[in-house]
Design an enzyme around this catalytic site. Structure first.
Site, mmCIF file in Angstrom:
data_model
loop_
_atom_site.group_PDB
_atom_site.id
_atom_site.type_symbol
_atom_site.label_atom_id
_atom_site.label_comp_id
_atom_site.label_asym_id
_atom_site.label_seq_id
_atom_site.Cartn_x
_atom_site.Cartn_y
_atom_site.Cartn_z
ATOM 1 N N SER A 157 0.859 -1.184 0.000
ATOM 2 C CA SER A 157 0.000 0.000 0.000
ATOM 3 C C SER A 157 0.897 1.237 0.000
ATOM 4 C CB SER A 157 -0.886 -0.039 1.256
ATOM 5 O OG SER A 157 -1.682 1.118 1.328
ATOM 6 N N LYS A 183 -0.899 -0.898 -4.515
ATOM 7 C CA LYS A 183 -2.131 -0.164 -4.185
ATOM 8 C C LYS A 183 -1.749 1.277 -3.922
ATOM 9 C CE LYS A 183 -4.799 0.008 0.119
ATOM 10 N NZ LYS A 183 -5.538 -0.807 1.106
ATOM 11 N N LYS A 185 -2.925 5.019 -2.633
ATOM 12 C CA LYS A 185 -3.913 5.803 -1.900
ATOM 13 C C LYS A 185 -4.286 6.994 -2.779
ATOM 14 C CE LYS A 185 -4.159 3.663 2.103
ATOM 15 N NZ LYS A 185 -5.439 3.136 2.623
ATOM 16 N N ASP A 211 -7.176 3.048 -3.365
ATOM 17 C CA ASP A 211 -7.933 3.076 -2.114
ATOM 18 C C ASP A 211 -8.160 4.530 -1.709
ATOM 19 O OD1 ASP A 211 -9.080 2.680 0.357
ATOM 20 O OD2 ASP A 211 -7.328 1.722 1.278
ATOM 21 N N GLU A 236 -11.087 0.700 -3.994
ATOM 22 C CA GLU A 236 -11.427 0.371 -2.611
ATOM 23 C C GLU A 236 -12.052 1.567 -1.900
ATOM 24 O OE1 GLU A 236 -7.957 -1.098 -0.576
ATOM 25 O OE2 GLU A 236 -8.885 -1.044 1.400
ATOM 26 N N ASP A 261 -14.001 -1.767 2.160
ATOM 27 C CA ASP A 261 -13.143 -1.943 3.328
ATOM 28 C C ASP A 261 -13.954 -1.447 4.537
ATOM 29 O OD1 ASP A 261 -11.320 -1.550 5.419
ATOM 30 O OD2 ASP A 261 -9.786 -0.574 4.221
ATOM 31 N N LYS A 285 -10.513 -7.345 6.954
ATOM 32 C CA LYS A 285 -9.590 -6.951 8.031
ATOM 33 C C LYS A 285 -10.176 -7.501 9.313
ATOM 34 C CE LYS A 285 -7.853 -2.567 6.196
ATOM 35 N NZ LYS A 285 -8.039 -1.097 6.240
ATOM 36 N N GLY A 313 -4.654 -4.677 5.619
ATOM 37 C CA GLY A 313 -3.650 -4.463 6.660
ATOM 38 C C GLY A 313 -3.933 -3.181 7.408
HETATM 39 O O1 OSB Z 1 -7.514 1.559 4.208
HETATM 40 O O2 OSB Z 1 -6.416 -0.210 3.903
HETATM 41 C C1 OSB Z 1 -6.563 0.859 4.485
HETATM 42 C C2 OSB Z 1 -3.562 1.512 6.749
HETATM 43 C C3 OSB Z 1 -4.186 2.057 7.843
HETATM 44 C C4 OSB Z 1 -5.539 2.235 7.827
HETATM 45 C C5 OSB Z 1 -6.276 1.871 6.707
HETATM 46 C C6 OSB Z 1 -5.652 1.305 5.611
HETATM 47 C C7 OSB Z 1 -4.262 1.164 5.620
HETATM 48 C C8 OSB Z 1 -3.488 0.673 4.487
HETATM 49 C C9 OSB Z 1 -2.158 0.022 4.800
HETATM 50 O O3 OSB Z 1 -3.808 0.834 3.344
HETATM 51 C C10 OSB Z 1 -2.244 -1.424 4.784
HETATM 52 C C11 OSB Z 1 -1.020 -2.130 5.302
HETATM 53 O O4 OSB Z 1 -0.148 -2.440 4.502
HETATM 54 O O5 OSB Z 1 -0.958 -2.431 6.510
HETATM 55 MG MG MG Z 2 -8.613 0.508 2.762
#
Ligand code: OSB
Ligand code: MG
Length: 391
Positions: A157, A183, A185, A211, A236, A261, A285, A313
């Protein structure tokens, strides 16, 4: 205090919870549509079971962030709800050592179900009990799940940056390291351009997804459809947590599959999101849905409905990362998860055998319990507070 009104399986001889807060720096700032993080303040839970002959400890990790920006939970609130409500309910249900059947994770959710919300706090407690249960029986989570695979493909991510150049440098490094899926953001003002630039950089074959962490609204559906030309694996959580109808409308309008999510907080919401067309793919998650047991149920339901799932994650330490690796090896996890190497976020992990990237994969852990051994010396060094609760 509320009392459970239905009989539940015995919990086992629970004698103690320890609530530990640790501080860990991130190797690089992680910016999302809801904020930028440079360090983490993490709540760990240790559950102790003592039947007079044997003392077994299990550990859980609470995935909530310091502030209620991803979801309504936050770390101080999680610690307080455990101390005031969840732990007392569990101590009240603990069995006498003489009739102990050993720790039971399945007993936890029914015992604390009267308390509304707080899935991440509940998940941390259940996770500690699950780790203790597995250690009690000298087995591990992967065997318990009946996992056949020994590794799973790893995705990464990537946060939001001030410039495209910095983003491309970062993505190149991850591609170089071998990650099998990228991925990005996104947020309004940081979407079409960075996605186009990254697709151009990585070529057509490496899976790419985005995402938004709820940064858009229903008015943005036409705009979001413009992402279709980049052949993304999925988009996402573009809209608000509550907006199942908006997501269903987007799914109808866009060719890019919509993945949820934040909206998926239980088996029921997962089922409804599938039924209504709001989710074409689900990010599972365990913390967000109240624990690894509910996560497995969502996996099973999705597999039965032929809806692809992947393991999300929350910047986990080696505790949550190990458990996620085992979970993500279930057959229904057909897409790469956000289970990157521990080093993607932390210079040093709190476990002796941190998750590493090998040929674009992470190995399903073989250690006991959820699949880790703690590095107690380092853990103690980064501990900022310890609270012990006894029945
Ligand atoms: O939206 O998936 C998410 C991290 C913190 C809170 C929300 C998210 C995330 C990530 C990181 O996208 C995921 C990871 O590699 O742990
Ligand atoms: Mg997410």
């Amino acid at each position: 205090m509320p009392r459970p009104d239905t009989p539940v399986a015995p919990l086992g001889a629970l004698t103690e919870f320890e609530l530990r807060r640790i501080r860990l720096d991130l190797v690089t700032p992680f910016r999302t549509s809801f904020g930028s993080q440079t360090e983490r303040d993490i709540l760990l839970v240790r559950a102790r079971f003592d039947d007079g002959d044997r003392v077994v400890d299990g550990w859980g990790e609470c995935v909530c962030m310091s502030e209620p920006l991803y979801s309504s939970e936050y770390v101080d609130g999680a610690q307080q709800v455990i101390e005031r409500y969840l732990a007392p309910l569990l101590f009240a249900a603990a069995t006498a050592p003489t009739i102990s059947t050993g720790p039971s994770a399945a007993a936890v959710a029914p015992l604390i179900g009267a308390i509304r919300g707080h899935p991440m706090a509940k998940a941390a407690i259940e996770m500690a009990v699950l780790d203790a249960q597995l250690r009690w029986h000298e087995t591990n989570y992967a065997s318990h799940l009946g996992i056949g695979r020994d590794r799973v493909p790893s995705g990464v991510s990537v946060g939001i940056f001030d410039t495209l150049d910095t983003l491309l440098t970062e993505v190149s490094a991850y591609v170089e390291q071998g990650y099998r899926r990228i991925k990005l953001k996104i947020e309004p003002g940081w979407d079409l351009e960075p996605v186009a630039a990254v697709r151009d950089l990585i070529g057509p074959d490496l899976p790419l997804q985005v995402d938004a962490n709820s940064a858009y609204s229903r008015h943005d559906i036409d705009h979001l459809c413009r992402l279709d030309e980049f052949d993304l694996l999925l988009i996402e959580q573009p809209l608000a947590e509550e907006d199942l109808l908006g997501h269903a409308r987007l799914a109808e309008a866009a060719s890019t599959p919509v993945c949820l999510d934040e909206s998926i907080i239980s088996l029921t919401t997962a089922s409804d999101a599938i039924e209504t067309g709001a989710a074409e793919i689900i990010n599972i998650k365990p913390g967000r849905v109240g624990g690894y047991l509910e996560a497995r149920r969502i996996h099973d339901l999705s597999a039965a409905r032929q809806v692809p799932v992947w393991c999300g994650g929350m910047l986990e330490t080696g505790i949550g990362r190990a458990a996620n690796c085992a979970l993500a090896a279930l057959d229904g996890f057909t897409l790469p998860g956000d289970i990157s190497a521990a080093s993607r976020f932390y210079a040093r992990d709190i476990v002796t055998d941190p998750i590493v990237l090998d040929d674009g994969h992470v190995a399903v852990p073989e250690q006991l319990g959820l699949g880790f051994e703690l590095d107690h010396e380092f853990l103690d060094a980064i501990t900022t507070s310890t609270q012990t609760l006894r029945g």
